[in-house]
Scaffold this active site. Structure first.
Site, PDB file in Angstrom:
ATOM      1  N   GLU A 275     -77.485  31.875 -41.863  1.00 47.03           N
ATOM      2  CA  GLU A 275     -76.314  32.360 -42.603  1.00 47.03           C
ATOM      3  C   GLU A 275     -76.591  32.391 -44.108  1.00 47.03           C
ATOM      4  O   GLU A 275     -75.892  31.741 -44.889  1.00 47.03           O
ATOM      5  CB  GLU A 275     -75.113  31.437 -42.344  1.00 47.03           C
ATOM      6  CG  GLU A 275     -74.744  31.271 -40.883  1.00 47.03           C
ATOM      7  CD  GLU A 275     -73.733  30.140 -40.656  1.00 47.03           C
ATOM      8  OE1 GLU A 275     -73.412  29.402 -41.602  1.00 47.03           O
ATOM      9  OE2 GLU A 275     -73.261  30.020 -39.521  1.00 47.03           O
ATOM     10  N   ARG A 278     -76.381  33.445 -50.955  1.00 48.22           N
ATOM     11  CA  ARG A 278     -76.871  33.540 -52.332  1.00 48.22           C
ATOM     12  C   ARG A 278     -78.294  34.097 -52.436  1.00 48.22           C
ATOM     13  O   ARG A 278     -78.585  34.896 -53.319  1.00 48.22           O
ATOM     14  CB  ARG A 278     -76.842  32.132 -52.943  1.00 48.22           C
ATOM     15  CG  ARG A 278     -77.093  32.090 -54.427  1.00 48.22           C
ATOM     16  CD  ARG A 278     -77.218  30.635 -54.911  1.00 48.22           C
ATOM     17  NE  ARG A 278     -76.281  29.725 -54.354  1.00 48.22           N
ATOM     18  CZ  ARG A 278     -75.182  29.276 -54.981  1.00 48.22           C
ATOM     19  NH1 ARG A 278     -74.915  29.668 -56.204  1.00 48.22           N
ATOM     20  NH2 ARG A 278     -74.377  28.425 -54.380  1.00 48.22           N
ATOM     21  N   ARG A 315     -68.087  30.352 -62.031  1.00 47.04           N
ATOM     22  CA  ARG A 315     -69.095  29.311 -61.764  1.00 47.04           C
ATOM     23  C   ARG A 315     -69.368  28.367 -62.938  1.00 47.04           C
ATOM     24  O   ARG A 315     -69.454  27.166 -62.738  1.00 47.04           O
ATOM     25  CB  ARG A 315     -70.393  29.944 -61.252  1.00 47.04           C
ATOM     26  CG  ARG A 315     -70.205  30.793 -59.976  1.00 47.04           C
ATOM     27  CD  ARG A 315     -71.511  31.209 -59.318  1.00 47.04           C
ATOM     28  NE  ARG A 315     -72.169  30.052 -58.746  1.00 47.04           N
ATOM     29  CZ  ARG A 315     -73.173  29.429 -59.306  1.00 47.04           C
ATOM     30  NH1 ARG A 315     -73.700  29.890 -60.419  1.00 47.04           N
ATOM     31  NH2 ARG A 315     -73.678  28.362 -58.742  1.00 47.04           N
ATOM     32  N   CYS A 344     -57.285  31.052 -72.580  1.00 43.24           N
ATOM     33  CA  CYS A 344     -56.748  29.972 -73.404  1.00 43.24           C
ATOM     34  C   CYS A 344     -56.948  28.605 -72.788  1.00 43.24           C
ATOM     35  O   CYS A 344     -55.978  27.884 -72.506  1.00 43.24           O
ATOM     36  CB  CYS A 344     -55.285  30.244 -73.682  1.00 43.24           C
ATOM     37  SG  CYS A 344     -55.133  31.770 -74.615  1.00 43.24           S
ATOM     38  N   GLU A 345     -58.173  28.267 -72.497  1.00 42.85           N
ATOM     39  CA  GLU A 345     -58.511  26.877 -72.212  1.00 42.85           C
ATOM     40  C   GLU A 345     -59.984  26.674 -72.505  1.00 42.85           C
ATOM     41  O   GLU A 345     -60.790  27.598 -72.366  1.00 42.85           O
ATOM     42  CB  GLU A 345     -58.124  26.445 -70.795  1.00 42.85           C
ATOM     43  CG  GLU A 345     -58.715  27.192 -69.657  1.00 42.85           C
ATOM     44  CD  GLU A 345     -58.270  26.565 -68.327  1.00 42.85           C
ATOM     45  OE1 GLU A 345     -58.916  25.601 -67.906  1.00 42.85           O
ATOM     46  OE2 GLU A 345     -57.277  27.025 -67.727  1.00 42.85           O
TER      47      GLU A 345
HETATM   48  N1  LLP Z   1     -72.749  29.095 -44.072  1.00 44.90           N
HETATM   49  C1  LLP Z   1     -71.720  28.272 -44.352  1.00 44.90           C
HETATM   50  C2  LLP Z   1     -71.038  27.607 -43.240  1.00 44.90           C
HETATM   51  C3  LLP Z   1     -71.305  28.081 -45.679  1.00 44.90           C
HETATM   52  O1  LLP Z   1     -70.297  27.256 -45.951  1.00 44.90           O
HETATM   53  C4  LLP Z   1     -71.986  28.746 -46.726  1.00 44.90           C
HETATM   54  C5  LLP Z   1     -71.583  28.568 -48.122  1.00 44.90           C
HETATM   55  C6  LLP Z   1     -73.055  29.604 -46.380  1.00 44.90           C
HETATM   56  C7  LLP Z   1     -73.411  29.738 -45.043  1.00 44.90           C
HETATM   57  C8  LLP Z   1     -73.835  30.374 -47.399  1.00 44.90           C
HETATM   58  O2  LLP Z   1     -74.506  29.533 -48.266  1.00 44.90           O
HETATM   59  P1  LLP Z   1     -75.564  30.121 -49.299  1.00 44.90           P
HETATM   60  O3  LLP Z   1     -76.725  30.665 -48.518  1.00 44.90           O
HETATM   61  O4  LLP Z   1     -74.904  31.180 -50.091  1.00 44.90           O
HETATM   62  O5  LLP Z   1     -75.924  28.949 -50.126  1.00 44.90           O
HETATM   63  N2  LLP Z   1     -69.020  28.993 -54.694  1.00 44.90           N
HETATM   64  C9  LLP Z   1     -70.230  28.170 -54.730  1.00 44.90           C
HETATM   65  C10 LLP Z   1     -70.992  28.239 -53.430  1.00 44.90           C
HETATM   66  C11 LLP Z   1     -70.174  27.825 -52.230  1.00 44.90           C
HETATM   67  C12 LLP Z   1     -70.913  27.922 -50.925  1.00 44.90           C
HETATM   68  C13 LLP Z   1     -70.011  27.703 -49.778  1.00 44.90           C
HETATM   69  N3  LLP Z   1     -70.605  27.833 -48.478  1.00 44.90           N
HETATM   70  C14 LLP Z   1     -71.079  28.604 -55.902  1.00 44.90           C
HETATM   71  O6  LLP Z   1     -70.681  29.499 -56.649  1.00 44.90           O
HETATM   72  O7  LLP Z   1     -72.148  28.039 -56.140  1.00 44.90           O
END
Ligand code: LLP
Length: 420
Positions: A275, A278, A315, A344-345
């Site tokens: 899955e 990023r 982020r 404004c923060e």
């Molecule tokens: N699978 C599950 C169950 C997840 O919860 C996530 C990410 C992924 C896959 C994908 O993860 P990746 O390969 O993208 O690392 N908003 C945060 C990141 C939150 C990730 C949440 N779950 C940020 O901007 O760093």
């Protein structure tokens, strides 16, 4: 590797000068490179080519834009979704239902029924309670829901606390020491087809060791479940592979990740599911912004105030995250600055005391590596509306998400009669 390069002194997205996008669409605007998205999808798949059976489900939460999802679909990826909204997007982008995995700790009954009626490939269930509820809903529809049980391996992913998901105290999955028992009880329910186990320990991981530790524990669990006479045909290894946000940072490559997975899972005899979010789309996008003003501060370091803010790219405010900031037409000189947005923060700060390309009011600049968890985490705070998104393909580009102006948001609001 990405396709945002200086050509003739100006930063381009593939062959399109960023000033052309700013002129046509305004700023701030997210810009995605199709070639970069495709490249990353291919590199990730190639890294898994040595595995006997694998399935890659793009984590929609990282970038749910329909055009981005279509690129993923064309590259043969499925989708990892965590809400009814993401499921609808994946299907709208043309993904086959059987290529969709539904994760998340709080799926509602409505969302589970939506998944069942769509015929998705797998539910990753995160608690015994959820499994029991899904079993009843599936049975009522005359179905057996294909399921994996997500386990919490109690492994420290060594990443930011807010994006760690695999420690015992985190809300995700079932404790690994109770997982075999729960798997057995859920396997007895006629509404479920328990076919596997799943793990995801966190995001923006900079090392492979925590993943290897988690996968090792998952392997032991698979053996334990099989020893009890139950079947495990699928193992979902989640996402989490990090990407460099600062020029010069080095992260484990997809190849190294794939080799580690192949080694750890060599005798699993299961279809492996992934899955990634990023690592596929992170550096395939940037946020294009314009300098509004350069303001003297109490010391010698000025505030560079840009037209993007924490509502557009959350982020830095949320995780203290770093995004490289570069001028679109660098003039060769550098300056020290604080980079801030107009909100404004004080949290609306992208960088403090950063050495950057010298910029002046009116100049265009970019925040790099904003293709993942960028536009999708936007809000309309300070009534700023939602930023537009553009995709570039060679020398052409298209708006793939309209800017949502503040008036469109307030148009959905009502003042009741009794306030007249
Ligand atoms: N699978 C599950 C169950 C997840 O919860 C996530 C990410 C992924 C896959 C994908 O993860 P990746 O390969 O993208 O690392 N908003 C945060 C990141 C939150 C990730 C949440 N779950 C940020 O901007 O760093």
């Amino acid at each position: 590797m990405n396709h945002f390069e200086l050509i003739g002194g100006e930063l381009h997205a593939e062959n399109v000068p960023l000033s052309a996008i700013a002129e046509a669409v305004g700023t701030p605007v997210y810009v995605y490179s199709r070639a970069t998205l495709e490249r990353h999808a291919r590199v990730f798949k190639a890294a898994l080519a040595g595995l006997p059976r694998s399935h890659v489900a793009f984590a929609v939460k990282a970038n749910p834009n329909l055009a981005v999802l279509r690129v993923m679909q064309r590259e043969g990826l499925g989708a990892d979704v965590v809400s009814g909204g993401e499921l609808a997007r994946a299907l709208a982008a043309g993904m086959a239902p059987q290529d969709v995995v539904f994760s998340g700790v709080g799926k509602t009954a409505t969302e589970m029924v939506q998944g069942l009626e769509s015929g998705i490939g797998q539910f990753n269930i995160e608690s015994e309670e959820e499994g029991v509820e899904l079993a009843a809903l599936a049975a009522a529809l005359g179905q057996r829901a294909p399921c994996a049980l997500r386990v919490n391996p109690d492994v420290d992913a060594r990443t930011h606390a807010k994006i760690s998901t695999g420690k015992a105290e985190n809300k995700f999955g079932v404790p690994i020491d109770r997982a075999a028992g729960i798997y057995a009880r859920l396997s007895a329910l006629p509404g479920l087809d328990m076919r596997g186990v799943a793990v995801h320990i966190g995001s923006q991981l900079s090392q492979l060791e925590p993943l290897e530790e988690a996968f090792g524990k998952l392997g032991e669990l698979i053996a334990e479940i099989r020893a009890a006479g139950l079947s495990v045909t699928h193992a979902d290894l989640g996402g989490g592979l990090g990407v460099p946000y600062k020029a010069g940072e080095v992260f484990p490559s997809p190849e190294e990740y794939g080799a580690m997975v192949a080694r750890v899972t060599a005798r699993w005899d299961a279809t492996l599911m992934f899955e990634p979010g990023r690592v596929i789309c992170g550096n395939a996008g940037l946020l294009l912004t314009r300098v509004v003003r350069v303001k003297r501060s109490s010391n010698n370091t000025p505030f560079v105030i840009v037209d993007a803010a924490m509502n557009d790219l959350a982020r830095p405010a949320m995780y203290g995250a770093w995004h490289d900031f570069d001028a679109v037409r660098p003039n060769g000189s550098r300056m020290a600055a604080h980079i801030v947005g107009p909100i404004c923060e004080t949290g609306d700060t992208f960088a403090m005391d950063r050495e950057i390309d010298a910029v002046e009011p009116g100049d265009l600049a970019v925040f790099r590596t904003a293709g993942a968890y960028g536009a999708t985490m936007a809000s309309s705070y300070n009534s700023r509306g939602f930023v537009a998104e553009v995709m570039v393909d060679g020398d052409k580009f298209a708006v793939v998400a309209d800017r949502i102006v503040p008036e469109a948001i307030s148009a959905a609001e009502r003042v009741p009669d009794w306030l007249d």
